[in-house]
Design an enzyme around this catalytic site. Structure first.
Site, PDB file in Angstrom:
ATOM      1  N   GLY A   1      44.754  47.667  39.043  1.00 12.91           N
ATOM      2  CA  GLY A   1      45.479  48.397  39.801  1.00 12.91           C
ATOM      3  C   GLY A   1      45.487  48.142  41.223  1.00 12.91           C
ATOM      4  O   GLY A   1      45.831  48.707  42.224  1.00 12.91           O
ATOM      5  N   CYS A   2      45.039  46.864  41.456  1.00  9.49           N
ATOM      6  CA  CYS A   2      44.939  46.368  43.075  1.00  9.49           C
ATOM      7  C   CYS A   2      45.807  45.195  43.204  1.00  9.49           C
ATOM      8  O   CYS A   2      45.382  43.894  42.615  1.00  9.49           O
ATOM      9  CB  CYS A   2      43.563  46.120  43.780  1.00  9.49           C
TER      10      CYS A   2
END
Length: 277
Positions: free
Chosen positions: A120-121
Site C-alpha cells: 500500500g505504499c
C-alpha cells in the site's frame, strides 16, 4: 517482446496462500479452526543486473508485475524495451531479473533510486519531490463511454472472479473493463498498486489498446493509481472507495475520468464526466 521465462518446473508455481490454525471467537464462544491467509513475499526487481526495487507482493503473475511496474514507473517507454526476464527463487524472496534496452538502463541509472516498497505504499524511497510527484501527459481516450449501469454490473462481475480474495479476504484487485462492457481480465495482490501493475503488464503483453477500456479497482484511488494509469494512457478509473484530493487534481490535469464509491448502484464522479453516459 519475449515473455519472462521461468527457469525450472519447481519455480512455476509459488504459494499465494497458507493455512494456519486460529482461534475463532463469536458470541463469547471459542473455536479452533483452520484459516486461509494470503502470502506476502519480497519481490526484487532487477534491471541488467542492478537491483532497483524490492516490493512486498503476492507471488503470482510476476511477469505481468515486472512489465507493468516498469511501464508505470517510466523505466520503460514501450513493452518492446524489455528483452527478457527470469524468475529466480531466493532464500529470502523472489528475484525478477530483467534485461532491458541499453538506452533505458542508462536513463534508469541516471535517476536511480533505492526504494523498499511496503504494502500500500507506492512512493517509499523517492529521493526528490520530482520523483514522488510525476505529471504524465494527457490521455487520448475521447471515444470511450460507459454507462453507470455498466460500471455497477462490471463491479459485481469482477468480484466473482477474485479467487484469492474469496479464500483469504486480504487482497485487492484491478480489472479491465472492455469497450463492450464485459470484464476481460482481473489481477489480484495484497497491494493495490501491485494489482494495478499486474493488470497493466498483462494488457501490455497482450498488446491491448489502453485507451479502449476502463480500470476498476477494489481500493481507494490514490494519486499513484491515477499516475500509473495515465502514464500508459488509461483514461477511465472506477474505484470502490474514495480518491484523494491530489488524485483528483492529477485526473483533471491528465483528462482521466475518475469515479469513486462505485457500489450499491451509486457512484461519485470526481473528474472527466464526459466519459460517463
Amino acid at each position: 517482446m519475449n515473455a519472462c521465462p521461468i527457469p525450472s518446473p519447481a519455480d512455476t508455481e509459488f504459494a499465494t496462500s497458507a493455512q494456519v490454525e486460529v482461534e475463532k471467537w463469536r458470541d463469547g464462544q471459542r473455536e479452533v479452526v483452520t484459516d486461509v491467509v494470503a502470502e506476502e513475499v519480497p519481490i526484487a526487481l532487477e534491471y541488467n543486473g542492478i537491483s532497483h526495487a524490492v516490493m512486498m507482493a503476492t507471488p503470482a503473475d510476476l511477469e505481468d508485475f515486472a512489465l507493468g511496474f516498469s511501464l508505470t514507473e517510466g523505466i520503460l517507454a514501450d513493452p518492446s524495451e524489455l528483452y527478457d526476464c527470469e524468475i529466480v527463487q531466493g532464500a529470502e524472496g523472489i528475484q525478477v531479473q530483467m534485461n532491458v534496452a541499453t538506452e533505458r538502463f542508462v536513463a534508469l541509472k541516471e535517476k536511480r533510486r533505492n526504494l523498499t516498497g511496503r504494502t500500500g505504499c507506492g512512493l517509499c524511497g523517492a529521493e526528490t519531490l520530482e520523483q514522488a510527484v510525476r505529471h504524465p501527459a494527457a490521455v487520448h481516450a475521447d471515444a470511450l463511454r460507459f454507462s453507470a449501469e455498466t460500471l455497477h454490473a462490471a463491479l459485481e462481475s469482477m468480484q466473482t472472479q477474485q479467487e484469492l480474495q474469496k479464500q483469504t479476504g486480504a487482497t485487492h484487485a484491478a480489472a479491465w473493463l472492455g469497450r463492450d462492457g464485459n470484464i476481460k481480465l482481473v489481477r489480484e495482490d495484497v497491494g493495490r498498486h501491485n494489482a494495478l501493475d499486474k493488470l497493466i503488464g498483462a494488457l501490455a503483453e497482450d498488446k491491448q489498446d489502453f485507451s479502449s477500456g476502463a480500470v476498476i479497482i477494489t481500493s481507494r484511488a490514490s494519486y499513484e493509481m491515477v499516475q500509473k494509469a495515465a502514464t500508459v494512457g488509461i483514461g477511465f478509473i472506477a474505484a470502490i472507495s474514495a480518491p484523494t484530493a491530489l488524485a483528483i487534481r492529477l485526473a483533471k490535469e491528465t483528462d482521466v475520468t475518475l469515479i469513486g464509491f462505485v457500489r450499491r448502484q451509486g457512484h461519485v464522479v470526481y473528474a472527466g464526466p464526459h466519459r460517463l453516459i
